[in-house]
Write an enzyme that holds these catalytic residues in place. Structure first.
Site, PDB file in Angstrom:
ATOM      1  N   THR A  20      -0.844  -0.811  -5.555  1.00 59.91           N
ATOM      2  CA  THR A  20       0.373  -0.041  -5.759  1.00 59.91           C
ATOM      3  C   THR A  20       1.309  -0.255  -4.979  1.00 59.91           C
ATOM      4  OG1 THR A  20      -0.407   2.003  -4.340  1.00 59.91           O
ATOM      5  CG2 THR A  20      -1.041   1.887  -6.764  1.00 59.91           C
ATOM      6  N   HIS A  29       0.623   1.567   7.074  1.00 61.56           N
ATOM      7  CA  HIS A  29      -0.701   2.233   7.235  1.00 61.56           C
ATOM      8  C   HIS A  29      -0.330   3.795   6.774  1.00 61.56           C
ATOM      9  CE1 HIS A  29      -4.371   3.200   9.175  1.00 61.56           C
ATOM     10  NE2 HIS A  29      -3.827   4.247   9.906  1.00 61.56           N
ATOM     11  N   ASN A  35       3.331  -4.432   8.166  1.00 59.95           N
ATOM     12  CA  ASN A  35       1.936  -3.861   7.574  1.00 59.95           C
ATOM     13  C   ASN A  35       2.400  -2.481   7.251  1.00 59.95           C
ATOM     14  OD1 ASN A  35      -0.945  -3.338   7.015  1.00 59.95           O
ATOM     15  ND2 ASN A  35      -0.997  -2.098   8.727  1.00 59.95           N
ATOM     16  N   GLU A  89       4.440   6.451   0.473  1.00 60.08           N
ATOM     17  CA  GLU A  89       4.490   4.856   0.986  1.00 60.08           C
ATOM     18  C   GLU A  89       5.383   4.119   0.024  1.00 60.08           C
ATOM     19  OE1 GLU A  89       0.446   3.126   1.398  1.00 60.08           O
ATOM     20  OE2 GLU A  89      -0.378   5.019   1.672  1.00 60.08           O
ATOM     21  N   GLU A 133      -3.683  -6.179  17.806  1.00 63.68           N
ATOM     22  CA  GLU A 133      -4.573  -4.784  17.581  1.00 63.68           C
ATOM     23  C   GLU A 133      -4.180  -4.103  16.370  1.00 63.68           C
ATOM     24  OE1 GLU A 133      -6.879  -3.806  19.808  1.00 63.68           O
ATOM     25  OE2 GLU A 133      -6.311  -5.609  20.805  1.00 63.68           O
ATOM     26  N   ARG A 167      -8.489  -7.499   5.578  1.00 60.42           N
ATOM     27  CA  ARG A 167      -9.141  -8.529   6.450  1.00 60.42           C
ATOM     28  C   ARG A 167      -8.382  -8.721   7.719  1.00 60.42           C
ATOM     29  NH1 ARG A 167     -13.624  -9.913   5.468  1.00 60.42           N
ATOM     30  NH2 ARG A 167     -13.535 -11.953   6.731  1.00 60.42           N
ATOM     31  N   ILE A 168      -9.091  -8.585   8.918  1.00 57.28           N
ATOM     32  CA  ILE A 168      -8.369  -8.849   9.986  1.00 57.28           C
ATOM     33  C   ILE A 168      -8.011 -10.318  10.274  1.00 57.28           C
ATOM     34  CG2 ILE A 168      -9.186  -8.797  12.626  1.00 57.28           C
ATOM     35  CD1 ILE A 168     -11.045  -6.465  11.814  1.00 57.28           C
ATOM     36  N   LEU A 169      -6.878 -10.383  10.892  1.00 52.26           N
ATOM     37  CA  LEU A 169      -6.125 -11.581  10.878  1.00 52.26           C
ATOM     38  C   LEU A 169      -6.378 -12.053  12.548  1.00 52.26           C
ATOM     39  CD1 LEU A 169      -3.148 -10.676   8.949  1.00 52.26           C
ATOM     40  CD2 LEU A 169      -4.890 -12.476   8.129  1.00 52.26           C
ATOM     41  N   ASP A 191      -3.384  -1.984  13.288  1.00 51.83           N
ATOM     42  CA  ASP A 191      -2.460  -0.885  13.120  1.00 51.83           C
ATOM     43  C   ASP A 191      -1.471  -0.354  14.477  1.00 51.83           C
ATOM     44  OD1 ASP A 191      -3.606  -0.250  10.407  1.00 51.83           O
ATOM     45  OD2 ASP A 191      -5.129   0.827  11.426  1.00 51.83           O
TER      46      ASP A 191
HETATM   47  C1  GRF Z   1      -2.346   1.962   1.312  1.00 50.10           C
HETATM   48  O1  GRF Z   1      -2.724   3.359   1.530  1.00 50.10           O
HETATM   49  C2  GRF Z   1      -2.016   1.305   2.500  1.00 50.10           C
HETATM   50  O2  GRF Z   1      -1.165   2.027   3.271  1.00 50.10           O
HETATM   51  C3  GRF Z   1      -3.145   0.832   3.111  1.00 50.10           C
HETATM   52  O3  GRF Z   1      -3.947   0.451   2.168  1.00 50.10           O
HETATM   53  C4  GRF Z   1      -3.713   1.148   0.779  1.00 50.10           C
HETATM   54  C5  GRF Z   1      -3.329  -0.048  -0.256  1.00 50.10           C
HETATM   55  O4  GRF Z   1      -2.951   0.885  -1.485  1.00 50.10           O
HETATM   56  N1  GRF Z   1      -2.858  -0.073   4.177  1.00 50.10           N
HETATM   57  P1  GRF Z   1      -2.655  -0.121  -2.472  1.00 50.10           P
HETATM   58  O5  GRF Z   1      -3.572  -1.267  -2.906  1.00 50.10           O
HETATM   59  O6  GRF Z   1      -1.086  -0.485  -2.191  1.00 50.10           O
HETATM   60  O7  GRF Z   1      -2.332   0.731  -3.674  1.00 50.10           O
END
Ligand code: GRF
Length: 215
Positions: free
Chosen positions: A12, A108, A106, A173, A142, A90-92, A144
């Protein structure tokens, strides 16, 4: 600015960035979207929008280094200038993070540095905080962590479930990610000493925002 979107699932946020890029005046375009998960719902979203999308399945690689090297070369071949992690699970490796230093974002679903990691909304509800939100930040080693470009606050209601809170935060978001990418693409968000300064943004002079218990 050419974006490379990394995702693993629902997509999304990918969709929100696709929508933002449809506007001719938006300063970015999506050069490629990459999923590590061949079953990610986001793949169909990208295809429907005519965005080049590629699956790079981590399970087909020997280790993190070879997987990250494949990601890196695919992004570079597509001419990507800014990597946007959008639900990329995935952790990079630190080598990859270093290659894209201050060129990788990123999102979060919390007000970082609170509630890093997984199962954010369960922990938010358990904790009793009245405010949560979402954060867009530059990626560091690290998880987030990294200089914060933008944050949005979202109230937590007394009768919220993980589902209702997830939906409210996701809506926020979808607004904040395109906004943060715009700031970076326009060169207005600059990292200075691990803090981001936003050019042309006056210091906020607003007072505190009170969110009472809503039960
Ligand atoms: C979101 O809540 C984002 O903040 C987190 O993973 C989720 C991804 O959702 N890192 P989508 O795949 O963008 O719907």
């Amino acid at each position: 600015m050419k974006l490379g979107i990394l995702f693993s699932g629902r997509g999304t946020n990918l969709n929100a960035l696709i929508d933002a890029c449809k506007d001719d005046k938006y300063p970015a375009e999506i050069a490629i979207a990459i999923s590590n998960n061949p079953n990610a719902e986001g793949i169909a979203i990208a295809e429907a929008a005519g965005i080049p999308v590629q699956v790079i399945n981590h399970k087909e690689f020997e280790d993190r280094d070879t997987f990250d090297a494949a990601l890196d070369s695919t992004l570079k071949e597509a001419g990507v200038e800014l990597v946007c992690n959008a639900g990329f699970m995935r952790i990079l490796t630190s080598g990859f993070v270093k290659n894209w230093h201050n060129r990788q974002l990123n999102i979060h679903p919390s007000l970082l540095p609170a509630f890093k990691g997984l199962h954010v909304h369960d922990r938010v509800l358990e904790s009793g905080v009245r405010l949560t939100g979402a954060t867009v930040h530059f990626v560091r080693d690290e998880m987030d962590e990294g200089p914060i470009v933008a944050q949005v606050a979202v109230p937590v209601n007394a009768d919220d479930t993980v589902e209702t809170l997830t939906a409210r935060v996701l809506e926020a978001e979808h607004q904040i990610y395109p906004m943060a990418v715009r700031l970076v693409a326009e060169g207005k968000a600059r990292v200075q000493g691990e803090r981001v300064t936003i050019q042309g943004m006056p210091d906020s002079k607003t007072g505190p925002l009170f969110v009472p218990a809503l039960s």
